[in-house]
Design a protein around this motif. Structure first.
Motif, mmCIF file in Angstrom:
data_model
loop_
_atom_site.group_PDB
_atom_site.id
_atom_site.type_symbol
_atom_site.label_atom_id
_atom_site.label_comp_id
_atom_site.label_asym_id
_atom_site.label_seq_id
_atom_site.Cartn_x
_atom_site.Cartn_y
_atom_site.Cartn_z
ATOM 1 N N THR A 197 13.735 0.456 8.070
ATOM 2 C CA THR A 197 12.381 0.903 8.381
ATOM 3 C C THR A 197 12.344 1.848 9.566
ATOM 4 N N ALA A 244 0.790 -7.867 -2.023
ATOM 5 C CA ALA A 244 1.773 -6.779 -2.066
ATOM 6 C C ALA A 244 2.730 -7.050 -3.211
ATOM 7 N N GLN A 246 5.778 -5.868 -3.080
ATOM 8 C CA GLN A 246 7.085 -5.945 -2.417
ATOM 9 C C GLN A 246 6.832 -6.209 -0.941
ATOM 10 N N ARG A 249 6.240 -3.266 1.462
ATOM 11 C CA ARG A 249 5.432 -2.133 1.007
ATOM 12 C C ARG A 249 3.987 -2.563 0.785
ATOM 13 N N ASP A 251 0.390 -2.659 -0.845
ATOM 14 C CA ASP A 251 -0.059 -2.436 -2.211
ATOM 15 C C ASP A 251 -1.436 -1.775 -2.169
ATOM 16 N N THR A 283 5.880 5.758 6.741
ATOM 17 C CA THR A 283 6.853 5.298 5.746
ATOM 18 C C THR A 283 6.535 5.961 4.405
ATOM 19 N N ARG A 284 7.545 6.090 3.571
ATOM 20 C CA ARG A 284 7.371 6.811 2.313
ATOM 21 C C ARG A 284 6.285 6.181 1.448
ATOM 22 N N HIS A 285 6.345 4.865 1.288
ATOM 23 C CA HIS A 285 5.435 4.196 0.373
ATOM 24 C C HIS A 285 4.139 3.772 1.057
ATOM 25 N N GLY A 286 4.204 3.407 2.336
ATOM 26 C CA GLY A 286 3.024 2.894 3.018
ATOM 27 C C GLY A 286 1.902 3.904 3.135
ATOM 28 N N ALA A 289 0.297 4.456 -0.307
ATOM 29 C CA ALA A 289 -0.519 3.332 -0.762
ATOM 30 C C ALA A 289 -1.853 3.294 -0.034
#
Length: 388
Positions: A197, A244, A246, A249, A251, A283-286, A289
């Motif tokens: 992270t 979430a 994951q 990450r 959701d 972060t890439r996904h955060g 989302a």
């Protein structure tokens, strides 16, 4: 739990930008924060070597250095003491009033050396001095209501605000001091590094090449009261979800649920929101989302609402992130000025149509939203307004 708005009457903060609200504002406006190498434990295998620290001139002479067990309680005491003093100046009330039950709600990810509620109570009542307890010299004797500790990862500070508001709504306390506080510890640093992270480049929210976070220490406190003359702002309501797909990450649907619940609790229509201080840790996904969730709730208005990340300036303040970002939100409403997200020269092209605070709105926002997301799917949203 739905109920009346509560007044924010005072703030106190020690951040990587320095001591006080003005220093925090300058750092977020581009004044820079104190990022420097971590030296109190070995980070040679982590790939990330910098963290945000409260500057030495802000902590004052004789303050425990990073890594010292008294560092966290020292920052806690300074921030809460400054917040209570700020509220007393603003409202003309006494710092200590036997008729005013004052509760303390703490948001943190660190239990090491942290006083329990029983420890605080025993210290306050003079039943023990807890020999050798590092926090004892810094414990402020102002709490005569409950002491509550919240520890749901990066959402702890925002959750603490909601818990504090509910204590007031339920009549458990007359005044609540909410403080998010964390230091840079080896456990947190190495744990986040193991999750991949941490980013050597630091927090770059909304950027095309964002790759993770840089952690910081911080203590940020807000004083909440039921009613007050000329408060900084009002905490109208809050909402949370634990959802979430994951653990590391957020959701989109979970974040959207927290936002909808906060708006319902606040009695605020989505169309009223004129500013969002996002979790947006880079972060890439955060980041994706969170923006997807905001799009679900705000719909076609999203491109016209400034969505700002304070982490680009301050780093990720861990358990204190929710409270320090709430202070930035309160100051935005109080000052009527929107600061831009520092950084992304090369923003993610998917979001070219969005406003990350690069321009001033036609009129100052009257209602604002702040978001926090923690490991394990903990999502928290808090709604503030200039008026109740």
């Amino acid at each position: 739990m739905s109920g009346p708005a509560v007044a924010v009457t005072g703030v106190g903060v020690l951040s990587p930008g320095g001591a006080g609200a003005d220093a925090l504002w300058r750092a977020c406006a581009g004044g820079g924060a104190a990022f420097r190498p971590v030296e109190h434990f070995d980070v040679s295998r982590t790939g990330a070597h910098l963290a945000g620290f409260v500057p030495e001139e802000a902590t004052g002479p004789g303050a425990p250095p990073p890594g010292h067990p008294a560092r966290l309680p020292c920052l806690l005491h300074r921030a809460t003491g400054d917040a209570v003093a700020d509220a007393a100046r603003r409202t003309g009330t006494a710092v200590r009033d036997p008729a005013v039950r004052t509760a303390l709600v703490l948001g943190t990810t660190d239990n090491g050396g942290f006083p329990s509620a029983a420890d605080w109570r025993a210290w306050r009542e003079g039943r023990t001095t807890v020999p050798g307890a590092a926090w004892e010299p810094y414990a402020p004797p102002v709490w005569d209501g409950p002491v509550v500790q919240v520890g749901n990862a990066s959402a702890a500070g925002a959750t603490a605000l909601g818990v504090g508001a509910d204590l007031l709504r339920d009549g458990v306390a007359d005044r609540v001091v909410v403080c998010g506080v964390d230091t840079v510890t080896e456990t947190a640093f190495q744990g986040l590094a193991s999750l991949r992270t941490l980013s050597p480049a630091g927090c770059r929210p909304f950027a095309a090449r964002r790759s993770g976070i840089r952690i910081s220490e911080c203590a940020a406190a807000l004083v909440l009261e039921r009613a007050a003359d000329a408060p900084l702002a009002h905490l109208r309501g809050w909402g949370s979800s634990n959802e979430a797909s994951q653990a590391a990450r957020p959701d989109p649907e979970g974040v959207a649920k927290a936002v909808r619940r906060a708006l319902a609790d606040a009695g605020t229509d989505p169309a009223e929101i004129g500013y969002v201080n996002a979790h947006a840790a880079g972060t890439r996904h955060g980041d994706a989302a969170e923006l997807e969730a905001l799009g679900e709730v705000l719909g076609e208005r999203l491109p016209f609402v400034p969505v700002v990340s304070s982490k680009a300036a301050l780093g990720h303040c861990q358990g204190a992130a929710g409270t320090v970002e709430a202070i930035v939100t309160v100051l935005t409403l109080h000052r009527g000025e929107v600061l831009a997200t520092l950084g992304p020269a090369e923003r993610d092209p998917r979001w070219d149509h969005l406003d990350f605070g690069g321009k001033q709105p036609d009129r100052p926002p009257s209602a604002a939203l702040t978001l926090s997301c923690g490991l394990g799917g903990s999502n928290v949203a808090v709604v503030f307004g200039r008026d109740a």
